[in-house]
Design a protein around this motif. Structure first.
Motif, PDB file in Angstrom:
ATOM      1  N   LEU A  80     -27.756  63.429-100.816  1.00 39.66           N
ATOM      2  CA  LEU A  80     -28.409  63.042-102.066  1.00 39.66           C
ATOM      3  C   LEU A  80     -29.479  62.011-101.705  1.00 39.66           C
ATOM      4  CD1 LEU A  80     -25.179  62.407-104.215  1.00 39.66           C
ATOM      5  CD2 LEU A  80     -26.344  64.579-103.770  1.00 39.66           C
ATOM      6  N   HIS A  81     -30.707  62.301-102.061  1.00 41.74           N
ATOM      7  CA  HIS A  81     -31.813  61.404-101.728  1.00 41.74           C
ATOM      8  C   HIS A  81     -32.559  60.958-102.976  1.00 41.74           C
ATOM      9  CE1 HIS A  81     -32.769  62.264 -97.208  1.00 41.74           C
ATOM     10  NE2 HIS A  81     -31.527  61.907 -97.397  1.00 41.74           N
ATOM     11  N   GLU A  82     -33.165  59.806-102.858  1.00 44.93           N
ATOM     12  CA  GLU A  82     -34.027  59.314-103.927  1.00 44.93           C
ATOM     13  C   GLU A  82     -35.383  58.952-103.336  1.00 44.93           C
ATOM     14  OE1 GLU A  82     -32.751  55.688-105.856  1.00 44.93           O
ATOM     15  OE2 GLU A  82     -33.807  56.244-107.695  1.00 44.93           O
ATOM     16  N   GLN A  91     -41.088  56.562-100.116  1.00 48.87           N
ATOM     17  CA  GLN A  91     -39.953  56.495 -99.185  1.00 48.87           C
ATOM     18  C   GLN A  91     -38.787  57.303 -99.739  1.00 48.87           C
ATOM     19  OE1 GLN A  91     -39.740  54.779 -96.307  1.00 48.87           O
ATOM     20  NE2 GLN A  91     -41.460  53.349 -96.355  1.00 48.87           N
ATOM     21  N   MET A  92     -37.970  57.878 -98.822  1.00 47.98           N
ATOM     22  CA  MET A  92     -36.747  58.556 -99.251  1.00 47.98           C
ATOM     23  C   MET A  92     -35.569  57.732 -98.792  1.00 47.98           C
ATOM     24  SD  MET A  92     -36.932  62.617 -98.813  1.00 47.98           S
ATOM     25  CE  MET A  92     -37.117  62.691 -97.051  1.00 47.98           C
ATOM     26  N   ARG A  93     -34.610  57.566 -99.687  1.00 44.44           N
ATOM     27  CA  ARG A  93     -33.389  56.894 -99.241  1.00 44.44           C
ATOM     28  C   ARG A  93     -32.166  57.699 -99.662  1.00 44.44           C
ATOM     29  NH1 ARG A  93     -30.532  53.185-102.736  1.00 44.44           N
ATOM     30  NH2 ARG A  93     -31.288  53.560-104.849  1.00 44.44           N
ATOM     31  N   PHE A 114     -34.553  61.795-107.747  1.00 40.16           N
ATOM     32  CA  PHE A 114     -33.520  62.331-106.854  1.00 40.16           C
ATOM     33  C   PHE A 114     -33.817  63.773-106.443  1.00 40.16           C
ATOM     34  CE2 PHE A 114     -31.012  59.248-109.457  1.00 40.16           C
ATOM     35  CZ  PHE A 114     -30.620  58.413-108.418  1.00 40.16           C
ATOM     36  N   HIS A 115     -33.319  64.162-105.264  1.00 36.51           N
ATOM     37  CA  HIS A 115     -33.297  65.561-104.846  1.00 36.51           C
ATOM     38  C   HIS A 115     -32.126  65.762-103.893  1.00 36.51           C
ATOM     39  CE1 HIS A 115     -35.952  63.503-101.925  1.00 36.51           C
ATOM     40  NE2 HIS A 115     -35.313  64.239-101.039  1.00 36.51           N
ATOM     41  N   LEU A 116     -31.831  67.014-103.595  1.00 32.03           N
ATOM     42  CA  LEU A 116     -30.799  67.344-102.618  1.00 32.03           C
ATOM     43  C   LEU A 116     -31.520  67.667-101.323  1.00 32.03           C
ATOM     44  CD1 LEU A 116     -28.783  69.793-104.924  1.00 32.03           C
ATOM     45  CD2 LEU A 116     -28.312  67.370-104.547  1.00 32.03           C
ATOM     46  N   MET A 117     -31.295  66.855-100.289  1.00 35.28           N
ATOM     47  CA  MET A 117     -31.991  67.065 -99.016  1.00 35.28           C
ATOM     48  C   MET A 117     -31.156  67.987 -98.141  1.00 35.28           C
ATOM     49  SD  MET A 117     -34.816  65.467 -97.976  1.00 35.28           S
ATOM     50  CE  MET A 117     -35.871  66.146 -96.717  1.00 35.28           C
ATOM     51  N   LEU A 118     -31.758  69.103 -97.760  1.00 36.34           N
ATOM     52  CA  LEU A 118     -31.095  70.076 -96.884  1.00 36.34           C
ATOM     53  C   LEU A 118     -31.470  69.708 -95.463  1.00 36.34           C
ATOM     54  CD1 LEU A 118     -32.250  73.145 -99.002  1.00 36.34           C
ATOM     55  CD2 LEU A 118     -29.997  72.062 -99.122  1.00 36.34           C
TER      56      LEU A 118
HETATM   57 CU   LIG Z   1     -35.011  63.661 -99.002  1.00 37.52          CU
END
Ligand SMILES: [Cu+2]
Length: 165
Positions: A80-82, A91-93, A114-118
């Motif tokens: 889970l990224h923001e 920036q992504m965290r 937010f997104h789901l990072m694969l």
């Molecule tokens: Cu990400």
């Protein structure tokens, strides 16, 4: 004066319904007792890409839902990224959880939030294909969804259309 206004309201309602029926043809969702997940999609990746991103809209129906993780056969990990602005840099965290209050919808879209990072794709994500993904919720356990691979614009449009009904 009441009658013409009521009639006008009826016409507007019919107009809105036909728009939502048109977009249903290109959208899909998953409904459980606790939530509705509207139009999961992921953007296509170039052949050399190591990571991809997926987006879902989650509506908590009668109780809060807390997304705590995800997994998919298309990547070795899903985080889970923001996305956040840090000065003038995006920036992504990594976040531990995404909580959605009862009655609220969290909308994931390319470009922010937010997104789901694969992470560690096993193969490139090709436009027009689909893949399974499991979302894990603190309260409700696992929910299996099918993610469509679509351009950011096409996927966002389909998901937006889905909220009108
Ligand atoms: Cu990400």
């Amino acid at each position: 004066m009441l009658k013409p206004m009521a009639w006008l309201g009826g016409v507007l309602l019919i107009g809105a319904m036909s728009i939502s029926m048109a977009s249903m043809a290109i959208a899909h969702d998953v409904q459980t007792d606790a939530m509705r997940i509207a139009h999961p999609f992921a953007t296509p990746t170039p052949p050399s890409a190591v990571n991809g991103a997926a987006y879902v809209d989650i509506t908590a129906l009668s109780d809060p839902v807390t997304l705590v993780g995800a997994s998919s056969p298309v990547s070795s990990n899903v985080e889970l990224h923001e996305m956040q602005m840090d000065g003038d840099m995006m920036q992504m965290r990594h976040v531990e959880e995404i909580r959605i209050e009862a009655g609220e919808t969290y909308t994931m879209r390319p470009g922010g939030g937010f997104h789901l990072m694969l992470i560690g794709l096993t193969e490139p994500l090709k436009e027009g294909e689909q893949f399974p993904l499991t979302l894990t919720f603190a309260e409700q356990g696992d929910v299996d969804i099918e993610v469509w691979i679509q351009s950011a614009q096409e996927g966002s449009k389909a998901a937006d259309g889905h909220h009108h009904h």
